[in-house]
Design a protein around this motif. Structure first.
Motif, PDB file in Angstrom:
ATOM      1  N   LYS A  62      -7.300 -10.076  -9.424  1.00 12.69           N
ATOM      2  CA  LYS A  62      -7.737  -8.909 -10.190  1.00 12.69           C
ATOM      3  C   LYS A  62      -8.819  -9.361 -11.149  1.00 12.69           C
ATOM      4  CE  LYS A  62      -3.337  -6.429 -10.362  1.00 12.69           C
ATOM      5  NZ  LYS A  62      -2.306  -5.888 -11.258  1.00 12.69           N
ATOM      6  N   GLU A  64     -10.798  -9.110 -14.546  1.00 20.26           N
ATOM      7  CA  GLU A  64     -10.474  -8.675 -15.897  1.00 20.26           C
ATOM      8  C   GLU A  64     -11.697  -8.847 -16.794  1.00 20.26           C
ATOM      9  OE1 GLU A  64      -8.380 -11.904 -18.483  1.00 20.26           O
ATOM     10  OE2 GLU A  64      -7.458 -11.974 -16.494  1.00 20.26           O
ATOM     11  N   HIS A  66     -12.757  -8.652 -21.259  1.00 24.37           N
ATOM     12  CA  HIS A  66     -12.295  -8.582 -22.637  1.00 24.37           C
ATOM     13  C   HIS A  66     -13.412  -7.991 -23.489  1.00 24.37           C
ATOM     14  CE1 HIS A  66      -9.258 -11.257 -21.088  1.00 24.37           C
ATOM     15  NE2 HIS A  66     -10.197 -12.114 -20.732  1.00 24.37           N
ATOM     16  N   SER A  93     -12.200   1.181 -14.040  1.00 24.82           N
ATOM     17  CA  SER A  93     -11.009   0.358 -14.208  1.00 24.82           C
ATOM     18  C   SER A  93      -9.788   1.065 -13.620  1.00 24.82           C
ATOM     19  CB  SER A  93     -10.777   0.093 -15.695  1.00 24.82           C
ATOM     20  OG  SER A  93      -9.553  -0.558 -15.890  1.00 24.82           O
ATOM     21  N   ASP A  95      -6.822  -0.252 -14.414  1.00 25.75           N
ATOM     22  CA  ASP A  95      -5.852  -0.598 -15.451  1.00 25.75           C
ATOM     23  C   ASP A  95      -6.665  -0.661 -16.741  1.00 25.75           C
ATOM     24  OD1 ASP A  95      -3.792  -1.531 -17.025  1.00 25.75           O
ATOM     25  OD2 ASP A  95      -3.321  -3.248 -15.750  1.00 25.75           O
ATOM     26  N   TYR A  97      -8.568  -0.518 -20.470  1.00 28.73           N
ATOM     27  CA  TYR A  97      -8.553  -1.416 -21.613  1.00 28.73           C
ATOM     28  C   TYR A  97      -7.468  -1.017 -22.606  1.00 28.73           C
ATOM     29  CZ  TYR A  97     -10.072  -4.008 -25.704  1.00 28.73           C
ATOM     30  OH  TYR A  97     -10.110  -4.849 -26.784  1.00 28.73           O
ATOM     31  N   ARG A 101      -3.882  -6.184 -25.724  1.00 30.99           N
ATOM     32  CA  ARG A 101      -4.032  -7.331 -24.812  1.00 30.99           C
ATOM     33  C   ARG A 101      -5.492  -7.731 -24.644  1.00 30.99           C
ATOM     34  NH1 ARG A 101      -2.747  -4.061 -19.168  1.00 30.99           N
ATOM     35  NH2 ARG A 101      -4.752  -3.000 -19.141  1.00 30.99           N
ATOM     36  N   ALA A 103      -7.832  -6.484 -22.801  1.00 32.19           N
ATOM     37  CA  ALA A 103      -8.163  -6.631 -21.380  1.00 32.19           C
ATOM     38  C   ALA A 103      -8.149  -5.288 -20.665  1.00 32.19           C
ATOM     39  CB  ALA A 103      -7.180  -7.582 -20.699  1.00 32.19           C
ATOM     40  N   ALA A 104      -9.024  -5.209 -19.689  1.00 32.74           N
ATOM     41  CA  ALA A 104      -9.021  -4.130 -18.700  1.00 32.74           C
ATOM     42  C   ALA A 104      -9.132  -4.818 -17.350  1.00 32.74           C
ATOM     43  CB  ALA A 104     -10.199  -3.183 -18.908  1.00 32.74           C
ATOM     44  N   PHE A 105      -8.595  -4.183 -16.318  1.00 32.24           N
ATOM     45  CA  PHE A 105      -8.606  -4.766 -14.974  1.00 32.24           C
ATOM     46  C   PHE A 105      -9.298  -3.815 -14.003  1.00 32.24           C
ATOM     47  CE2 PHE A 105      -5.184  -6.690 -17.312  1.00 32.24           C
ATOM     48  CZ  PHE A 105      -5.305  -8.024 -16.990  1.00 32.24           C
ATOM     49  N   ALA A 129     -16.870  -9.856 -15.649  1.00 26.40           N
ATOM     50  CA  ALA A 129     -15.563  -9.590 -15.039  1.00 26.40           C
ATOM     51  C   ALA A 129     -15.171 -10.864 -14.290  1.00 26.40           C
ATOM     52  CB  ALA A 129     -15.644  -8.394 -14.103  1.00 26.40           C
ATOM     53  N   ALA A 131     -11.855 -13.440 -12.519  1.00 23.96           N
ATOM     54  CA  ALA A 131     -10.496 -13.652 -12.022  1.00 23.96           C
ATOM     55  C   ALA A 131     -10.263 -15.153 -12.047  1.00 23.96           C
ATOM     56  CB  ALA A 131     -10.358 -13.104 -10.606  1.00 23.96           C
TER      57      ALA A 131
END
Length: 156
Positions: A62, A64, A66, A93, A95, A97, A101, A103-105, A129, A131
């Protein structure tokens, strides 16, 4: 994104006011004896996360990103297989932000894959981005989290 060996760290210290301290920590701390987990270096502006173990298969990767922190990911032992893609080329995204955490995925696939062997590091900015830990082999590493906008005073 940057990929280089720790022996070349001096090339990057002017890229951010806390990078000199970050690389000094990597060069002077006895990283192999530090306990796993989080270690403060400069409060919430610069801290380390020491981890060891195997990652995940490439098919489960995935991407991610920040917003608040830049990552310097340094591999102490093993080889970390990583992926990268420009955030501007990622789809929406899957998932979103969350500030807690930082983070967004994303469901996208990395634009390219690369190996980070022991003694090497990557720098991921908020528009990178990435992984990491895409390996089923054991890796010991430290991820330095550097505040994009430090809150406290920064030593020169």
């Amino acid at each position: 994104m940057v990929l280089d060996k720790l022996t070349n760290a001096a090339r990057y210290t002017r890229m951010h006011p806390l990078f000199a301290q970050a690389f000094q920590f990597l060069q002077e701390a006895d990283l192999m004896t530090l306990p796993l987990g989080q270690k403060a270096i400069v409060g919430k502006d610069l801290f380390a996360i020491i981890s060891e173990g195997s990652g995940i298969p490439e098919k489960d990767a995935k991407l991610e990103v920040h917003r608040k922190y830049i990552d310097i990911q340094y591999v102490m032992e093993g080889t970390d297989h990583m992926g990268w893609r420009d955030l501007a080329l990622c789809s929406e995204s899957n998932d979103p932000y969350l500030e807690e955490r930082d983070a967004a995925f994303f469901p996208d696939w990395p634009a390219f894959w690369f190996d980070v062997p022991a003694g090497s590091f990557t720098i991921f900015y908020p528009d990178d981005a990435h992984a990491a830990m895409i390996t089923e082999k054991n890796v010991r590493k430290v991820v330095l989290k550097i505040a994009v906008q430090p809150e406290g005073p920064v030593e020169a």
